[in-house]
Structure formats: C-alpha cells, structure tokens
Design a protein around this motif. Structure first.
Motif, mmCIF file in Angstrom:
data_model
loop_
_atom_site.group_PDB
_atom_site.id
_atom_site.type_symbol
_atom_site.label_atom_id
_atom_site.label_comp_id
_atom_site.label_asym_id
_atom_site.label_seq_id
_atom_site.Cartn_x
_atom_site.Cartn_y
_atom_site.Cartn_z
ATOM 1 N N MET A 78 -65.758 -15.287 21.097
ATOM 2 C CA MET A 78 -66.788 -15.132 22.128
ATOM 3 C C MET A 78 -67.897 -14.253 21.577
ATOM 4 O O MET A 78 -67.647 -13.108 21.229
ATOM 5 C CB MET A 78 -66.221 -14.439 23.370
ATOM 6 C CG MET A 78 -65.104 -15.172 24.034
ATOM 7 S SD MET A 78 -64.561 -14.217 25.487
ATOM 8 C CE MET A 78 -63.037 -15.094 25.871
ATOM 9 N N GLN A 79 -69.069 -14.808 21.461
ATOM 10 C CA GLN A 79 -70.188 -14.001 20.999
ATOM 11 C C GLN A 79 -71.160 -13.841 22.154
ATOM 12 O O GLN A 79 -71.747 -14.811 22.613
ATOM 13 C CB GLN A 79 -70.867 -14.687 19.818
ATOM 14 C CG GLN A 79 -71.835 -13.775 19.115
ATOM 15 C CD GLN A 79 -72.582 -14.509 18.026
ATOM 16 O OE1 GLN A 79 -73.173 -15.548 18.247
ATOM 17 N NE2 GLN A 79 -72.552 -13.959 16.840
ATOM 18 N N LEU A 80 -71.286 -12.635 22.650
ATOM 19 C CA LEU A 80 -72.094 -12.387 23.848
ATOM 20 C C LEU A 80 -73.343 -11.574 23.520
ATOM 21 O O LEU A 80 -73.331 -10.796 22.576
ATOM 22 C CB LEU A 80 -71.252 -11.592 24.853
ATOM 23 C CG LEU A 80 -70.051 -12.354 25.392
ATOM 24 C CD1 LEU A 80 -68.958 -11.403 25.818
ATOM 25 C CD2 LEU A 80 -70.462 -13.227 26.556
ATOM 26 N N HIS B 14 -75.853 -19.311 17.335
ATOM 27 C CA HIS B 14 -75.379 -17.956 17.666
ATOM 28 C C HIS B 14 -76.096 -17.430 18.908
ATOM 29 O O HIS B 14 -77.157 -17.910 19.285
ATOM 30 C CB HIS B 14 -75.474 -16.987 16.479
ATOM 31 C CG HIS B 14 -76.861 -16.748 15.952
ATOM 32 N ND1 HIS B 14 -77.144 -15.767 15.043
ATOM 33 C CD2 HIS B 14 -78.045 -17.375 16.210
ATOM 34 C CE1 HIS B 14 -78.454 -15.788 14.764
ATOM 35 N NE2 HIS B 14 -78.999 -16.751 15.448
ATOM 36 N N SER B 15 -75.486 -16.423 19.533
ATOM 37 C CA SER B 15 -76.053 -15.845 20.747
ATOM 38 C C SER B 15 -77.144 -14.849 20.376
ATOM 39 O O SER B 15 -77.041 -14.179 19.353
ATOM 40 C CB SER B 15 -74.976 -15.072 21.514
ATOM 41 O OG SER B 15 -74.197 -15.947 22.250
ATOM 42 N N SER C 21 -70.793 -18.879 25.957
ATOM 43 C CA SER C 21 -70.335 -17.891 24.965
ATOM 44 C C SER C 21 -68.860 -17.587 25.171
ATOM 45 O O SER C 21 -68.094 -17.495 24.219
ATOM 46 C CB SER C 21 -71.125 -16.593 25.104
ATOM 47 O OG SER C 21 -72.443 -16.773 24.682
ATOM 48 N N SER D 223 -78.187 -19.032 25.617
ATOM 49 C CA SER D 223 -76.889 -19.520 25.151
ATOM 50 C C SER D 223 -76.808 -19.477 23.620
ATOM 51 O O SER D 223 -77.821 -19.333 22.945
ATOM 52 C CB SER D 223 -76.697 -20.966 25.598
ATOM 53 O OG SER D 223 -77.465 -21.817 24.776
ATOM 54 N N PRO D 224 -75.608 -19.635 23.087
ATOM 55 C CA PRO D 224 -75.504 -19.721 21.627
ATOM 56 C C PRO D 224 -75.803 -21.132 21.110
ATOM 57 O O PRO D 224 -75.644 -21.406 19.933
ATOM 58 C CB PRO D 224 -74.043 -19.333 21.370
ATOM 59 C CG PRO D 224 -73.312 -19.651 22.623
ATOM 60 C CD PRO D 224 -74.296 -19.603 23.754
ATOM 61 N N VAL E 123 -73.327 -25.391 18.632
ATOM 62 C CA VAL E 123 -73.234 -23.936 18.651
ATOM 63 C C VAL E 123 -73.923 -23.304 17.433
ATOM 64 O O VAL E 123 -73.617 -23.643 16.300
ATOM 65 C CB VAL E 123 -71.748 -23.503 18.711
ATOM 66 C CG1 VAL E 123 -71.624 -21.985 18.734
ATOM 67 C CG2 VAL E 123 -71.068 -24.098 19.951
#
Ligand SMILES: [Zn+2]
Length: 356
Positions: free
Chosen positions: A12-14, A150-151, A243, A133-134, A148
């Motif tokens: 999860m990349q936030l 990246h965020s 994410s 969003s990513p 996808v």
C-alpha cells in the motif's frame, strides 16, 4: 510496484499529506519544504494551466528558495512521458510536481516514476480520480487502460482554482465517482467466482465516496465551495482506496472497460468520467442493481446519460458494450468471459434509455 512480493501480500503506497481547501495553492512551496524537499523542482504542467495558476505556485517555490524548471505537456502519450523522464534524468530534480488536469498529472506521475523521483500532485480540475491515485491512463500504451505507477507524496488541492474549471469537468468527475457503485460489485463478483483478492476496507471506502457524492448533487451543481470540496475529497478517497487495494479494482469495473472500449471505437470520444457514468447506468442494470438511481443522479448533476448527450452514435455504444470484456480479459466483471452478444447489448442500452 515491488517485484517478488511474497504470496498473499500486497503493497500500500499512500500519500503522506493532503492539503485541501480554498486558496491553498500558495502553500505548495511550504508543503515541499515541510516534507523535506528543498529543490530543485521540475514542474510538469499544461500551457493553459500555467497561465491560470502557474504564477501562484511558482511564487510559492521562490518564497521558499526552491529553484524550479517548468515544462509543458500537450497530451497524455508515451512520447510525453519519455520527454518528462529524460528531462528528470538530465536535471536531476529533488521532486517532480504535476500541476494541472488529468493529463498533466498522469504524465508527471509516470515520468517521475520511470526516472525514480518522488512526485507531488497539484490538481486544477476534478474530472477523474487520477489526481490522487497511484494509477495512470495513457494513450498509446500496449493496452488502453490504467495501470499502477506510484502515489503522490502529497496532494495540494486548491478548491478555489478547481471551482473555476469548466463545469463539464466537474460533472465528469461525478461520473467517475458513481462508477464505484458497479466497480465494487464487479470486484466482489470476481472474488466469488475467481477467488480474486478482495479487500472490504478499500471497497467500502470507494463505495462511501460514491454515496457521499450522490447525496450532494445540488451543491456540486452550484459549484459551491462545499460541493467542489465534496467531489475532490471523494476523488482523493478513491485514489486512497486504490492505494490500499494495491489495484484499481475498487474503482474500475465493467463500466470502465466500456469507457475504454468506447474511447477506442468512437470517432470522437467524450470525457472519461462522462463515459464511465453512462457505463455505470448500464452495468448497474446488468448487476440487477438500482440503475435508475445512477441515472437520476447524473441527470441532476447535468452529466450525460445517453448516447446522444455523449455526442456518440448508438452503433459505437453497442460496439463498445460487446467488446468491453476483451480488452482486459484478466479483469473478471459482470460481462463474463464471453461478453455481451449484440442482442444483449441492444437490450441493456435500450432498457436504460442510453440508446433510443
Ligand atoms: Zn476512472
């Protein structure tokens, strides 16, 4: 994003920070400094945006002693991404800032990722959930859908700037948010039938965004500050839902496949969110869900609900419906593995009055 993850794990990349509200654009420089980025910064933007919001944002960099270079992009194509990537490699900036609408942010997001740089998002429109969003959607990739990247490390969403964008973009953003109504149903279906990973939290977050937006058509249509903020927060939450899920699943189902197909076949496609909104009406019907609810909401918002309002000939709507299942075969949806027949496509489009 991370190769070789152990089985049944995901990443999860936030975003680390979201700054939202009126007149927050002058705080982009301060946000960067606070997050430990002291420049130089490469600002990726569009020509129109640059004349509208460029001075405010660039002044904020100056105020914090951040050197900048600005490059404008024309379209969300792989060529533009390569141009940004090359510029990042030459310039070696501390951070890439995407300033503008979906196209500018997508190109900045993908270009920065390819060159291994952090990216910050400053959206000036609210036409789709890519602002936070990513994921990116590009023209000219091998397959026509989002994937996808990246965020953003942070999002600075100035609702006074977004509130001055053309209303059509706001209405399109609402279409992209209601799409979660069917996207989550498709995700659940894929979980039951294909044993695909499903995350309740991400699903609920995406659904909550669509519920909140659907409760507020009047303030959104009036483009009041609270209306614009509701929509922008919903789009950011959708980005966060993706994410958390580590996939676009909570936000993109058969209605998105329909929209991507329509973009491929229609001579003059409408906006992504507009097409997704119409797709949601028809996919809600296929799910046996309340499609009328979606249609009523989109009508209240003033977003297209028919082929005519999209400005697209019915034949392309039907063609897109029959081919939607094939453009991303691994994404199981209500369209099934063999898709809709011509008859079924005509039936769903007629019953929901998308096609007369
Ligand atoms: Zn979308």
């Amino acid at each position: 994003m991370i190769p070789g993850l152990p089985h049944a794990s995901h990443y999860m990349q936030l975003p680390r920070e979201v700054l939202i509200g009126t007149d927050v654009a002058p705080l982009v420089g301060e946000t960067l400094t606070r997050l430990g980025f002291h420049g130089p910064a490469l600002v990726v933007t569009g020509e129109k945006v640059l004349s509208l919001a460029g001075d405010t944002v660039l002044d904020s960099f100056k105020k914090h002693g951040i050197n900048t270079e600005t490059m404008t992009v024309q379209s969300s194509t792989t060529e533009e991404v390569v141009r940004v990537e090359n510029r990042v490699r030459e310039m070696n900036p501390d951070i890439v800032v995407g300033l503008g609408g979906g196209k500018d942010i997508d190109v900045a997001k993908l270009g920065s990722m390819k060159a291994g740089r952090t990216f910050l998002s400053v959206p000036t429109t609210a036409s789709h959930d890519g602002i936070a969003s990513p994921l990116v959607s590009m023209k000219g990739l091998d397959r026509p859908y989002s994937y996808v990247a990246h965020s953003p490390i942070a999002i600075v969403a100035d609702t006074s700037i977004i509130g001055k964008s053309p209303y059509r973009l706001i209405a399109a953003g609402c279409g992209d948010v209601v799409a979660k109504y069917t996207a989550v149903r498709d995700w659940k279906l894929a979980h039951r039938i294909k044993n695909e990973y499903y995350g309740d939290y991400a699903a609920e977050l995406a659904l909550m965004s669509s519920r909140v937006v659907m409760k507020n058509p009047t303030s959104i249509r009036a483009m009041s500050d609270s209306g614009v903020r509701t929509l922008v927060e919903a789009l950011i939450s959708c980005g966060v839902a993706m994410s958390i899920a580590g996939t676009s699943r909570p936000c993109s189902g058969a209605e998105h496949l329909f929209s991507h197909s329509l973009t491929m076949v229609a001579p003059k496609p409408a906006l992504h969110g507009e097409q997704c909104g119409v797709g949601t009406i028809m996919c809600a019907y296929l799910h046996g869900a309340n499609w009328q609810l979606i249609k009523d909401f989109l009508q209240k918002i003033g977003a297209p609900t028919t082929a005519k309002e999209l400005g697209i000939e019915p034949q392309y709507i039907l063609k897109a419906l029959t081919m939607a299942h094939s453009i991303r075969p691994e994404r199981y949806t209500i369209l099934g593995e063999s898709g809709l027949t011509k008859d079924a496509a005509l039936r769903v489009a007629t019953i929901t009055s998308v096609v007369e």
